[in-house]
Structures are given as structure tokens and as C-alpha cells.
Enzyme design. Structure first.
Site, PDB file in Angstrom:
ATOM      1  N   ASP A   8       0.896  -1.518   0.312  1.00 49.70           N
ATOM      2  CA  ASP A   8       0.258   0.244  -0.154  1.00 49.70           C
ATOM      3  C   ASP A   8       0.733   0.913  -0.071  1.00 49.70           C
ATOM      4  O   ASP A   8       1.364   1.923   1.076  1.00 49.70           O
ATOM      5  CB  ASP A   8      -0.663   0.183   1.072  1.00 49.70           C
ATOM      6  CG  ASP A   8      -2.300  -1.720   0.926  1.00 49.70           C
ATOM      7  OD1 ASP A   8      -2.033  -2.110   0.141  1.00 49.70           O
ATOM      8  OD2 ASP A   8      -2.663  -1.114   1.698  1.00 49.70           O
ATOM      9  N   LYS A  11     -10.527   0.032  -2.582  1.00 44.94           N
ATOM     10  CA  LYS A  11     -10.265  -0.120  -0.595  1.00 44.94           C
ATOM     11  C   LYS A  11     -10.156   1.338  -0.063  1.00 44.94           C
ATOM     12  O   LYS A  11      -9.812   1.752   0.204  1.00 44.94           O
ATOM     13  CB  LYS A  11      -8.411  -0.451  -0.613  1.00 44.94           C
ATOM     14  CG  LYS A  11      -8.538  -0.723   0.891  1.00 44.94           C
ATOM     15  CD  LYS A  11      -7.095  -1.581   1.141  1.00 44.94           C
ATOM     16  CE  LYS A  11      -6.688  -1.538   2.873  1.00 44.94           C
ATOM     17  NZ  LYS A  11      -5.615  -2.047   3.792  1.00 44.94           N
ATOM     18  N   LYS A  44      -6.667   2.755  -2.980  1.00 45.32           N
ATOM     19  CA  LYS A  44      -6.549   3.208  -1.107  1.00 45.32           C
ATOM     20  C   LYS A  44      -7.079   4.582  -0.904  1.00 45.32           C
ATOM     21  O   LYS A  44      -6.337   5.217  -1.542  1.00 45.32           O
ATOM     22  CB  LYS A  44      -5.649   2.126  -0.648  1.00 45.32           C
ATOM     23  CG  LYS A  44      -5.872   2.337   0.374  1.00 45.32           C
ATOM     24  CD  LYS A  44      -5.729   2.253   1.574  1.00 45.32           C
ATOM     25  CE  LYS A  44      -5.462   2.059   2.597  1.00 45.32           C
ATOM     26  NZ  LYS A  44      -4.179   1.255   3.951  1.00 45.32           N
TER      27      LYS A  44
END
Length: 212
Positions: free
Chosen positions: A89, A181, A152
Site C-alpha cells: 500500500d 480499498k 485506497k
């Protein structure tokens, strides 16, 4: 709705301990959650705990502000994959993005090329709470164009909870091949279900068990 296939149980506290990481992994295995997200320092330990379980091991790169030099982020990514991370991430360089520089896209593309060559998956954290609506659109499209597998919403450090309109905006902007996400302030089951129904593929939360 069974939320387990969407949940990445997260522990990124500055004070987290090895024992807490062990517990996070054990609970994820017992509940058959999608994955866990842990700090880079604890990836190797988590990998040992999760080995053979099918639970994905996720870590963060450039956390939490994203303004590290690209070379530092690349080295962090190399070490994370060496230690057993399945997914990374990456925090976008929000500072450079706000300045109008092209570098954030170049950085994401470099990271995507490396991560994909290693057979891993890249998420890009665009930190929606710090962006205006049009900036969210631009950051999402930039991330997708540069090779992100998933966008995300947040690091979860801003104190602002992810909301349904943001997920809907991202789903409208992103191609179907790029996932979403949702992360940041996901505390209630009804909230989690609403986010999935709005288009979130993943849910990053420190309260995963409470959402089951």
C-alpha cells in the site's frame, strides 16, 4: 453479507507489539479474513505466522505522509517483498501532487513496474480527506494510468471516516479493472456493508472482527 472476503485486518499503531501482530494474524486465520496489514518492521514475523494460511500479507510504503524520496520508497518495497509481503500500500506523494508536479505519477509507475515484476500487487493511497473532489478524480485516474491495481482512500491517520459518496466517485472514475480499498474510520457493520455496496472491493480496518 459475508464481509470476510473484503476485510484486511489492520494494525499500524506506533505502539504495536510483536505479540499483537501474532494475535492479529491468528485471528485472521481463524476467521478466514482476506488479509492483514502490518508495519514494514513486522512483515517477516507476520509472514511466519501466516505461512500456508491463504491470508494475504499487506504492508505500507511511505507511510503515513508519502513525501519520502522515491529511492527510499523503492528500497522499502524491496525489503517488504523480501520479507514476504504479498501486497504493498503505497502512499502517494501528496505534497508533490498538490504542487502540480508530474512526479507522483512517475513514482507510482516505477513502483508498479517493480511490484508487478515481483508478482505482487500495488495499492495507491491517495488520501481523499486531504483532497478536493476534482483532486480525488485526478489522483485516482493518475494512479490507474500509472499501473495501480487498487486505489485506497486513506491512511486512516486524518481522523476523517471514509464515506459512501467518495467510494461512488472513485467507482465512477476508475476502470473496472482497478479495485477500491476503503480505509479510515470503518467501525460499524452497516457502514462496512454500505461501502461494499457502493463499490469498495476491500475494507481496511482495525476493527475487522467487530464487523463480522
Amino acid at each position: 453479507m459475508d464481509l470476510r472476503p473484503h476485510l484486511e485486518s489492520t494494525l499500524l499503531s506506533a505502539t504495536c507489539t510483536g505479540r499483537q501482530i501474532d494475535t492479529l494474524c491468528q485471528e485472521a486465520k481463524e476467521q478466514q479474513l482476506l488479509g492483514v496489514c502490518v508495519p514494514p518492521f513486522w512483515v517477516k514475523r507476520a509472514q511466519r505466522e501466516l505461512q500456508g494460511s491463504g491470508v494475504l500479507l499487506v504492508t505500507v510504503i511511505g507511510f503515513p505522509y508519502g513525501y519520502q524520496m522515491t529511492e527510499a520508497k523503492m528500497e522499502e518495497a524491496k525489503l517488504a517483498i523480501r520479507d514476504g509481503a504479498d501486497e504493498l500500500d503505497l502512499v502517494m506523494n501528496i505534497s508533490a501532487f498538490k504542487d502540480g508536479m508530474p512526479w507522483p505519477k512517475i513514482e507510482i509507475a516505477k513502483m508498479a513496474n517493480f511490484v508487478h515484476a515481483e508478482g505482487k500487487l500495488l495499492k495507491v493511497i491517495i488520501e481523499c480527506p486531504l483532497l478536493e473532489k476534482e483532486e480525488i478524480r485526478q489522483a485516482a485516474l493518475m494512479s490507474a494510468d500509472a499501473g495501480a491495481d487498487i486505489v485506497k482512500t486513506s491512511t486512516g491517520t486524518t481522523g476523517v471516516a471514509v464515506d459512501v459518496p467518495t467510494i461512488q466517485l472513485l467507482r465512477d472514475v476508475l476502470p473496472a479493472s482497478v479495485g477500491i480499498k476503503a480505509s479510515g474510520g470503518i467501525k460499524e457493520r452497516d457502514q462496512a456493508i454500505a461501502l461494499v455496496r457502493a463499490g469498495a472491493d476491500r475494507l481496511g480496518t482495525s476493527r475487522a472482527l467487530m464487523l463480522l
